[in-house]
Design an enzyme around this catalytic site. Structure first.
Site, PDB file in Angstrom:
ATOM      1  N   GLY A 249       0.937  -1.242  -0.064  1.00  0.00           N
ATOM      2  CA  GLY A 249      -0.141  -0.002  -0.031  1.00  0.00           C
ATOM      3  C   GLY A 249       0.864   1.296   0.171  1.00  0.00           C
ATOM      4  O   GLY A 249       0.782   2.056  -0.865  1.00  0.00           O
ATOM      5  N   PHE A 250       1.544   1.604   1.143  1.00  0.00           N
ATOM      6  CA  PHE A 250       2.420   2.639   1.106  1.00  0.00           C
ATOM      7  C   PHE A 250       1.944   3.878   1.080  1.00  0.00           C
ATOM      8  O   PHE A 250       2.542   4.965   0.681  1.00  0.00           O
ATOM      9  CB  PHE A 250       3.853   2.488   0.057  1.00  0.00           C
ATOM     10  CG  PHE A 250       4.197   1.469   0.134  1.00  0.00           C
ATOM     11  CD1 PHE A 250       5.037   0.894   1.148  1.00  0.00           C
ATOM     12  CD2 PHE A 250       4.013   0.252  -1.101  1.00  0.00           C
ATOM     13  CE1 PHE A 250       5.532  -0.663   1.064  1.00  0.00           C
ATOM     14  CE2 PHE A 250       4.649  -1.029  -1.173  1.00  0.00           C
ATOM     15  CZ  PHE A 250       5.169  -1.412  -0.034  1.00  0.00           C
ATOM     16  N   ARG A 641       7.923  -0.527  22.457  1.00  0.00           N
ATOM     17  CA  ARG A 641       7.914  -2.044  22.618  1.00  0.00           C
ATOM     18  C   ARG A 641       7.848  -2.794  21.202  1.00  0.00           C
ATOM     19  O   ARG A 641       6.988  -2.510  20.551  1.00  0.00           O
ATOM     20  CB  ARG A 641       7.015  -2.421  23.725  1.00  0.00           C
ATOM     21  CG  ARG A 641       7.108  -3.947  24.080  1.00  0.00           C
ATOM     22  CD  ARG A 641       6.179  -4.198  25.299  1.00  0.00           C
ATOM     23  NE  ARG A 641       6.333  -5.548  25.609  1.00  0.00           N
ATOM     24  CZ  ARG A 641       5.377  -6.171  26.537  1.00  0.00           C
ATOM     25  NH1 ARG A 641       4.387  -5.296  27.071  1.00  0.00           N
ATOM     26  NH2 ARG A 641       5.719  -7.224  27.191  1.00  0.00           N
ATOM     27  N   ASN A 644       6.492  -7.928  17.697  1.00  0.00           N
ATOM     28  CA  ASN A 644       6.828  -9.385  16.858  1.00  0.00           C
ATOM     29  C   ASN A 644       8.329  -8.910  16.200  1.00  0.00           C
ATOM     30  O   ASN A 644       8.396  -8.279  15.394  1.00  0.00           O
ATOM     31  CB  ASN A 644       5.910  -9.583  16.019  1.00  0.00           C
ATOM     32  CG  ASN A 644       6.194 -10.953  15.051  1.00  0.00           C
ATOM     33  OD1 ASN A 644       7.342 -11.156  14.814  1.00  0.00           O
ATOM     34  ND2 ASN A 644       5.247 -11.787  14.894  1.00  0.00           N
ATOM     35  N   LYS A 646      10.123 -10.588  14.422  1.00  0.00           N
ATOM     36  CA  LYS A 646      10.226 -10.857  12.931  1.00  0.00           C
ATOM     37  C   LYS A 646       9.697  -9.854  12.160  1.00  0.00           C
ATOM     38  O   LYS A 646      10.317  -9.221  11.096  1.00  0.00           O
ATOM     39  CB  LYS A 646       9.838 -12.404  12.704  1.00  0.00           C
ATOM     40  CG  LYS A 646      10.104 -12.642  11.183  1.00  0.00           C
ATOM     41  CD  LYS A 646       9.537 -14.210  11.101  1.00  0.00           C
ATOM     42  CE  LYS A 646      10.525 -15.232  11.974  1.00  0.00           C
ATOM     43  NZ  LYS A 646      10.032 -16.521  11.438  1.00  0.00           N
ATOM     44  N   VAL A 715       6.090   1.342  13.373  1.00  0.00           N
ATOM     45  CA  VAL A 715       7.370   0.937  12.619  1.00  0.00           C
ATOM     46  C   VAL A 715       7.205   1.155  11.254  1.00  0.00           C
ATOM     47  O   VAL A 715       8.185   1.182  10.547  1.00  0.00           O
ATOM     48  CB  VAL A 715       8.014  -0.335  13.004  1.00  0.00           C
ATOM     49  CG1 VAL A 715       8.154  -0.537  14.700  1.00  0.00           C
ATOM     50  CG2 VAL A 715       6.938  -1.549  12.547  1.00  0.00           C
ATOM     51  N   GLY A 716       6.066   1.323  10.630  1.00  0.00           N
ATOM     52  CA  GLY A 716       5.827   1.099   9.337  1.00  0.00           C
ATOM     53  C   GLY A 716       6.736   2.359   8.476  1.00  0.00           C
ATOM     54  O   GLY A 716       7.287   2.026   7.296  1.00  0.00           O
ATOM     55  N   GLU A 717       6.825   3.630   9.122  1.00  0.00           N
ATOM     56  CA  GLU A 717       7.639   4.761   8.432  1.00  0.00           C
ATOM     57  C   GLU A 717       8.643   5.198   8.739  1.00  0.00           C
ATOM     58  O   GLU A 717       9.685   5.841   7.967  1.00  0.00           O
ATOM     59  CB  GLU A 717       6.491   5.647   8.127  1.00  0.00           C
ATOM     60  CG  GLU A 717       5.294   5.206   7.259  1.00  0.00           C
ATOM     61  CD  GLU A 717       4.046   6.380   7.763  1.00  0.00           C
ATOM     62  OE1 GLU A 717       3.903   6.882   6.662  1.00  0.00           O
ATOM     63  OE2 GLU A 717       3.409   6.244   8.625  1.00  0.00           O
TER      64      GLU A 717
END
Length: 750
Positions: A249-250, A641, A644, A646, A715-717
């Site tokens: 998507g981004f 925090r 996950n 991975k 954490v996506g960006e």
């Protein structure tokens, strides 16, 4: 990341759990938007305008209609009417869903080169595309403004809003710059970028009376459903959006673009289910991308490297028919403790397709300029660039004095410098070599604000011990369902395999959009509340029984584990509690409404919340050809925090890869005469491939943010921010040349 990031073997949060959707994707079982089948399915293709601005004077469809298998050709002359796009209002942020303000096929006006002006519907996709190539529009051309560089002098100040502040003044930055003992004053440019997700945009639309089902790769269930209801005049409850998998998507799938609307319109006009899958060129011509920008960053400092002035101004663009302004100077509000700060953002409007969000919109290109300027100031001062940053690390937010919710940038740089071997760097430009290659090392700060929006969640606990989490959220390739299953398993004390997450349908409770790195935190907050509510209900049932070991206990005295509630060695499983009560399930729902937005804005007035980090880059540059190869990368991040290990590492690496593309290869080339995108496809628009990318080492500090649910931030960006500057700074170290215009191509180094 290493196994030391795992918190405790008996808990799931923090562990490198395999993605629950992994088997479906790796075996081909996963179905994306274009891969669903309906009886009598028809196929649609678009006809695109070839002028930047004007009117359609004629539409010759005779040759196209003569092609066997053509069902219908919709133009402004015969298409059913759609309602116009609603005006944007911050009182209803779903009004921001419209990619453009154009009411497609309801007007003879052309607003950009590439605008859809007709839709061909046929029995096969091959026939639809062939017939679309035979449609012959004629135009009256009108003067158009499409050259960003030429229009830059006409830029106007960008207005601030509740969601984005675009200007700031603290002290007198211009006077301080004029008297600074050391200074740099640089002009930067970045080009437009276009979305090229693995899955091109596609829609299947099916009408059943006034009920509509849409298969769509979307990043925003809520906005899409509301927008379709408004445009097609049906109740929102009559629209169902199904989106189990999104192939990237981004930001490009967060708005509603022409392909979606015209697929729905074609299905209504023909009475058939319709599939419209965009070509790569079709995506470029109908889906917005990142704006071009020019930026000025001027820094003043004393002889010890302490900043006395920080000036960051920008010019970017929107379309005359819409667009999303970018927060280019955002990081400059927060990163450095300058006593005098001047920030301004300006906009020009062009006769081009509306721009839109693209991973870390604003911060990704804004940090290129700011962090490149900081590096150049370090050269000016003869100071280590990490030391310069640490001398200017603020205790509070520099512009307004707000507290940081938590900020560990110093720690990120300390860990990164040790792991990367920064002390081995020879500070002299061009002094490090590996054979014939020039070697350079660069650093830059990463920064992205933390967001959280309303999300509704329902959790159902069955007598057999199974848990079902229901929330309409988005799997855009990040492991969204996996991390929420980990959270639910820990909160309820059940095995991970007992948890099922249903997320793929707008009929489920509405979650938050997948954008702004906010989805995980937004959903987690409501999920935690729903799990607590469910445990409270289970405890209330247990306390009704005189022989229950939980009788007389409060929830905060109990531990959720082993499939139930326990106090020390005594307790009961949920199955036992439900069996005694004669119940087959318990359910808890959290409905998060508009007040969630108010709460977010209230929090932003109190705290500055953000993910941050330190990017370390090593490059090799061929001194004869100017070829740049990224040879080593380390990113150390403070993202709160880690839920996950991975999936977090995967997201951070993905952002760095996209940032390397921004730095070295990606550029949308727009003809300044016609407004036509000249490289609308992957043959000419170069995204990084495996051969371009070294091993990327990522490390998280894994320190919870006490103001966020479970301490997570997002954490996506953040990992794309600072990447462009880290590459440019490494190139500067290797060659002595400061590149201020992205991408860093061979011609700029020779």
């Amino acid at each position: 990341m290493t196994t030391t990031d795992i918190r405790a073997p008996e808990k799931y949060v923090g562990r490198p759990v395999d993605r629950l959707d992994g088997p479906a994707k790796t075996t081909g079982e996963a179905r994306y938007a274009a891969e669903h089948h309906y009886p009598d399915l028809a196929y649609a293709a678009l006809v695109h305008a070839t002028i930047a601005r004007g009117r359609i004077t004629a539409m010759d469809t005779a040759a196209a209609r003569a092609v066997p298998g053509v069902i219908e050709i919709l133009t402004h002359e015969n298409a059913p009417a759609m309602k116009p796009a609603p005006k944007v209002s911050l009182l209803d942020i779903s009004t921001m869903a419209s990619g453009t303000s154009v009411n497609y096929l309801a007007t003879d006006e052309v607003h950009w080169n590439g605008q859809p002006v007709a839709v061909v519907v046929a029995e096969t996709s091959e026939v639809a595309r062939h017939a679309a190539a035979l449609v012959r529009p004629a135009y009256q051309e009108l003067p158009a403004v499409v050259d960003f560089a030429a229009e830059e002098p006409n830029a106007a100040p960008q207005k601030s809003s509740m969601l984005a502040e675009t200007s700031a003044d603290k002290g007198d930055a211009h006077a301080a710059l004029a008297t600074a003992q050391a200074s740099v004053d640089l002009r930067f440019t970045t080009p437009p970028h276009n979305h090229n997700a693995l899955e091109p945009h596609a829609t299947i639309a099916v009408w059943d009376g006034d009920r509509l089902t849409v298969h769509e790769g979307t990043q925003n269930f809520g906005w899409l459903r509301k927008h379709l209801a408004k445009r097609f005049g049906v109740p929102e409850r009559n629209i169902r959006v199904v989106s189990p998998f999104v192939g990237g998507g981004f930001g490009g799938k967060g708005m509603v673009w022409a392909g979606t609307l015209l697929a729905v319109l074609a299905a209504r006009a023909t009475g058939r289910p319709v599939r419209l899958a965009l070509t790569r060129a079709g995506v470029n011509h109908t889906v917005g991308g990142r704006t071009a920008s020019t930026q000025r960053v001027a820094l003043g400092a004393d002889a010890d490297g302490r900043l006395t002035a920080l000036i960051h101004t920008s010019v970017s663009r929107t379309g005359r028919i819409g667009g999303t302004p970018e927060q280019i100077t955002s990081a400059s509000r927060h990163l450095y403790a300058a006593p005098n700060i001047h920030l301004r953002q300006h906009l020009v409007q062009l006769d081009l397709l509306a721009n839109t969000s693209m991973r870390a919109p604003g911060e990704s290109i804004g940090t290129f300029a700011l962090e490149s300027a900081m590096d150049e100031l370090a050269w000016e001062l003869g100071m280590d660039p990490i030391e310069l940053r640490m001398r200017n690390e603020p205790e509070r937010n520099p512009v307004d004095g707000k507290r940081f919710a938590r900020r560990l940038l110093r720690e990120a740089y300390a860990v990164g410098a040790e792991r990367f071997g920064w002390r081995e760097r020879d500070p002299r430009p061009g002094a490090m070599r590996d054979g014939r290659w020039l070697v350079g090392m660069g650093v830059a700060s990463a920064y992205h604000p933390s967001w959280k929006l309303p999300a509704s969640v329902t959790v159902r606990l069955s007598a057999d011990g199974g848990v079902e989490v229901r929330c309409a959220m988005h799997e855009i390739g990040v492991g969204a369902a996996t991390v929420q299953a980990q959270i639910a398993a820990d909160e309820l004390g059940v095995p991970l395999e007992a948890v099922r997450v249903r997320y793929d349908d707008s009929d489920l409770p509405l979650g938050a959009m997948a954008g702004g790195s906010m989805q995980t935190a937004s959903v987690a907050e409501s999920l935690l509340a729903a799990c607590r509510k469910l445990k409270q209900s289970a405890l209330a049932l247990a306390r009704r029984a005189a022989d229950s070991p939980l009788r007389g206990r409060r929830l905060d005295e109990l531990e959720a584990r082993d499939g139930g509630l326990h106090h020390g060695a005594s307790g009961e499983t949920y199955a036992e509690i439900l069996a005694r009560a004669g119940r087959d399930h318990l359910e808890a729902a959290i409905k998060s409404g508009a007040l969630g937005m108010v709460g977010m804005l209230r929090e932003r007035r109190r705290w500055v919340k953000a993910a941050c980090g330190a990017q370390f880059c090593e490059v090799r540059v061929d001194p004869d050809t100017g070829e740049v190869r990224v040879s080593r990368w380390l990113g150390v991040f403070d993202v709160g925090r880690v839920i996950n290990v991975k999936t977090t590492a995967s997201q951070l690496r993905g952002g760095i890869v996209m940032g390397i593309g921004l730095a070295l290869t990606e550029e949308t080339q727009v003809d300044p005469r016609t407004g036509r995108i000249m490289n609308a496809g992957l043959a000419e628009y170069h995204v990084p491939v495996h051969a371009d990318i070294p091993h990327i080492d990522v490390h998280c500090l894994d320190e919870p943010d006490p103001t966020m649910p479970l301490g997570l931030v997002g954490v996506g960006e953040v990992s794309i921010t600072g990447v462009g500057a880290a590459v440019a700074n490494a190139v500067r170290h290797a060659t002595g040349k400061r590149i201020v215009d992205l991408p860093i191509t061979i011609d700029k180094l020779l």
